[in-house]
Design a protein around this motif. Structure first.
Motif, PDB file in Angstrom:
ATOM      1  N   MET A  88      24.346   6.277  -5.196  1.00 55.35           N
ATOM      2  CA  MET A  88      25.586   5.570  -4.884  1.00 55.35           C
ATOM      3  C   MET A  88      26.615   6.321  -5.865  1.00 55.35           C
ATOM      4  O   MET A  88      26.871   5.738  -6.931  1.00 55.35           O
ATOM      5  CB  MET A  88      25.443   4.354  -4.982  1.00 55.35           C
ATOM      6  CG  MET A  88      26.764   3.435  -4.662  1.00 55.35           C
ATOM      7  SD  MET A  88      26.723   1.644  -4.623  1.00 55.35           S
ATOM      8  CE  MET A  88      28.269   1.216  -4.550  1.00 55.35           C
ATOM      9  N   CYS A 100      27.529   4.362  -9.432  1.00 54.34           N
ATOM     10  CA  CYS A 100      27.333   2.898  -9.639  1.00 54.34           C
ATOM     11  C   CYS A 100      26.381   2.794 -10.730  1.00 54.34           C
ATOM     12  O   CYS A 100      25.420   3.305 -10.718  1.00 54.34           O
ATOM     13  CB  CYS A 100      26.717   2.486  -8.269  1.00 54.34           C
ATOM     14  SG  CYS A 100      26.372   0.685  -8.359  1.00 54.34           S
ATOM     15  N   GLU A 128      25.117  -0.370 -11.876  1.00 51.23           N
ATOM     16  CA  GLU A 128      24.635  -1.877 -11.534  1.00 51.23           C
ATOM     17  C   GLU A 128      23.582  -1.746 -10.703  1.00 51.23           C
ATOM     18  O   GLU A 128      23.973  -1.516  -9.362  1.00 51.23           O
ATOM     19  CB  GLU A 128      25.855  -2.660 -11.349  1.00 51.23           C
ATOM     20  CG  GLU A 128      25.108  -4.255 -11.268  1.00 51.23           C
ATOM     21  CD  GLU A 128      24.560  -4.681 -12.645  1.00 51.23           C
ATOM     22  OE1 GLU A 128      24.930  -4.537 -13.851  1.00 51.23           O
ATOM     23  OE2 GLU A 128      23.371  -5.227 -12.739  1.00 51.23           O
ATOM     24  N   TYR A 129      22.177  -1.863 -10.788  1.00 51.68           N
ATOM     25  CA  TYR A 129      21.372  -1.666  -9.800  1.00 51.68           C
ATOM     26  C   TYR A 129      21.618  -2.776  -8.621  1.00 51.68           C
ATOM     27  O   TYR A 129      21.803  -3.724  -8.960  1.00 51.68           O
ATOM     28  CB  TYR A 129      19.884  -2.261 -10.326  1.00 51.68           C
ATOM     29  CG  TYR A 129      18.817  -2.191  -9.447  1.00 51.68           C
ATOM     30  CD1 TYR A 129      18.234  -0.867  -9.097  1.00 51.68           C
ATOM     31  CD2 TYR A 129      18.166  -3.124  -8.923  1.00 51.68           C
ATOM     32  CE1 TYR A 129      17.595  -0.567  -7.782  1.00 51.68           C
ATOM     33  CE2 TYR A 129      17.431  -2.889  -7.550  1.00 51.68           C
ATOM     34  CZ  TYR A 129      16.820  -1.858  -7.162  1.00 51.68           C
ATOM     35  OH  TYR A 129      16.016  -1.654  -6.234  1.00 51.68           O
ATOM     36  N   CYS A 130      21.710  -2.003  -7.326  1.00 44.44           N
ATOM     37  CA  CYS A 130      22.318  -2.860  -6.180  1.00 44.44           C
ATOM     38  C   CYS A 130      21.161  -2.648  -5.119  1.00 44.44           C
ATOM     39  O   CYS A 130      21.775  -2.877  -3.762  1.00 44.44           O
ATOM     40  CB  CYS A 130      23.571  -2.254  -5.996  1.00 44.44           C
ATOM     41  SG  CYS A 130      23.663  -0.466  -5.740  1.00 44.44           S
ATOM     42  N   HIS A 139      28.205  -4.536  -7.787  1.00 46.88           N
ATOM     43  CA  HIS A 139      27.826  -3.062  -7.986  1.00 46.88           C
ATOM     44  C   HIS A 139      28.786  -2.632  -9.427  1.00 46.88           C
ATOM     45  O   HIS A 139      29.457  -3.733  -9.804  1.00 46.88           O
ATOM     46  CB  HIS A 139      28.737  -1.991  -6.985  1.00 46.88           C
ATOM     47  CG  HIS A 139      28.081  -2.309  -5.530  1.00 46.88           C
ATOM     48  ND1 HIS A 139      26.910  -1.703  -5.265  1.00 46.88           N
ATOM     49  CD2 HIS A 139      28.439  -2.879  -4.608  1.00 46.88           C
ATOM     50  CE1 HIS A 139      26.695  -1.918  -3.730  1.00 46.88           C
ATOM     51  NE2 HIS A 139      27.592  -2.759  -3.628  1.00 46.88           N
ATOM     52  N   HIS A 161      20.575   2.608  -5.042  1.00 44.83           N
ATOM     53  CA  HIS A 161      21.487   2.653  -6.003  1.00 44.83           C
ATOM     54  C   HIS A 161      21.526   3.836  -6.768  1.00 44.83           C
ATOM     55  O   HIS A 161      22.869   4.138  -7.060  1.00 44.83           O
ATOM     56  CB  HIS A 161      20.998   1.446  -7.314  1.00 44.83           C
ATOM     57  CG  HIS A 161      21.408   1.591  -8.272  1.00 44.83           C
ATOM     58  ND1 HIS A 161      22.986   1.558  -8.975  1.00 44.83           N
ATOM     59  CD2 HIS A 161      21.059   2.182  -9.470  1.00 44.83           C
ATOM     60  CE1 HIS A 161      22.841   1.756 -10.259  1.00 44.83           C
ATOM     61  NE2 HIS A 161      21.895   2.184 -10.522  1.00 44.83           N
TER      62      HIS A 161
END
Ligand code: CUA
Length: 328
Positions: A207, A196, A198-200, A161, A204
């Motif tokens: 988040m 967030c 960063e693609y998670c 993340h 995502h």
């Protein structure tokens, strides 16, 4: 008339698009102020250089013969093609290094109030350590004291993340198996929004979280209250809600300190009613939102680990919601 209205509307939405509690262009912290200034310097320098190049092109296309021949000599090529880029790029490099140094010296002065933020799909676990060493687990909201550098330990328990509160600092990744440290310093009390970066996985984009910057005294008082176990519910409906919460097995995933709910899979709910949002800043925090989340969470945040409790009756849902909302 209409054109003017459209223009006003356009510029208003443009201005609001760059403003607000999640804007890097409205910094409320030291790190972010450095980043914003760097951004402005690079942007306006680029504008100036672009105008210079456009002017040279205009001269080459439409200038008098005298100007065009001057432009074709050696010095504009050496000056504009080599000397100027070297000067500009070296200057920016030096400036960047100086800013990095300032940030590093600020970070070296940071003594944590011992806060660890842990990324989860798709929410944030926040662990505070009090002065006497007690670990206080919370979720989806970060509180910090103002006017002092705060070193945040950033970790993850699943995938990568990225922790980003644009008003306070640049982003920093949360990497499995590592602890990264990000130093933030808020200049004024207030609320910022984080996301967030960063693609998670699927949710995502949902988040998010709020950061509440508080005067140091208020922060200490808040942390002491946060460290205390949950209060027993007051009214009959809230008590009924607590019973239903335990009977439906909610405590298998969620912890409420002071009760038999000790789950660690989902967010800690000990003082959930005191937070500014539910579902990692996807919903407001009121009884209606609690009921909505418990029943429809798979529609609100698809694929999150909590099942939708569609078996609960309206009055059961509302009792649980009233119990949880009362936990502040
Ligand atoms: Cu967590 Cu994207």
């Amino acid at each position: 008339g209409l054109a003017r209205k459209a223009l006003t509307l356009g510029s208003a939405s443009l201005a609001s698009g760059c403003g607000g509690i999640q804007s890097a262009l409205q910094p409320t912290g030291r790190e972010a102020a450095d980043v914003e200034l760097l951004f402005m310097v690079v942007t306006w320098l680029s504008v100036a250089i672009t105008l210079l190049v456009l002017a040279a092109i205009a001269v080459a296309l439409w200038g008098s013969d005298g100007w065009r021949s001057r432009l074709g000599r050696e010095w504009p090529i050496i000056g504009g093609g080599i000397v100027l880029p070297v000067l500009v790029l070296s200057g920016l490099l030096a400036y960047g290094l100086i800013i990095m140094n300032i940030g590093a010296s600020r970070a070296s002065r940071a003594e944590g109030p011992g806060i660890t933020v842990i990324g989860k799909q798709w929410w944030w676990k926040v662990v505070y350590t009090t002065e006497d060493g007690q670990r206080v687990v919370s979720a989806n909201e970060l509180r910090i004291p103002i006017d002092r550098p705060v070193a945040l330990r950033l970790e993850t328990e699943d995938v990568i993340h990225s922790f980003w509160v644009p008003q306070l600092a640049g982003k920093l990744d949360m990497i499995p198996g590592r602890t990264n440290t990000l130093t933030i310093e808020a200049d004024e009390p207030g609320i910022s929004r984080g996301q967030c970066a960063e693609y998670c996985g699927g949710a995502h984009a949902l988040m998010s979280f709020y950061v509440v910057a508080m005067p140091p005294d208020a922060y200490e008082d808040w942390l002491a209250a946060e460290a205390a176990p949950a209060q027993e519910p007051g009214g009959a409906e809230a008590r009924e809600g607590k019973t239903l919460f335990m009977e439906n097995g909610c405590g298998g995933c969620h912890a409420i300190r002071g009760t038999q709910a000790k789950g660690t899979i989902g967010p800690d709910l000990t003082h959930v009613g005191g937070r500014h949002s539910l579902g990692a800043a996807t919903l407001a925090n009121d009884a209606e939102a609690f009921a909505n989340w418990i029943r429809n969470n798979q529609r609100i945040k698809p694929d999150n680990l909590m099942p939708g409790y569609r078996n609960l009756e309206r009055d059961e849902l509302s009792a649980i919601a009233i119990y949880l909302e009362g936990l502040d």
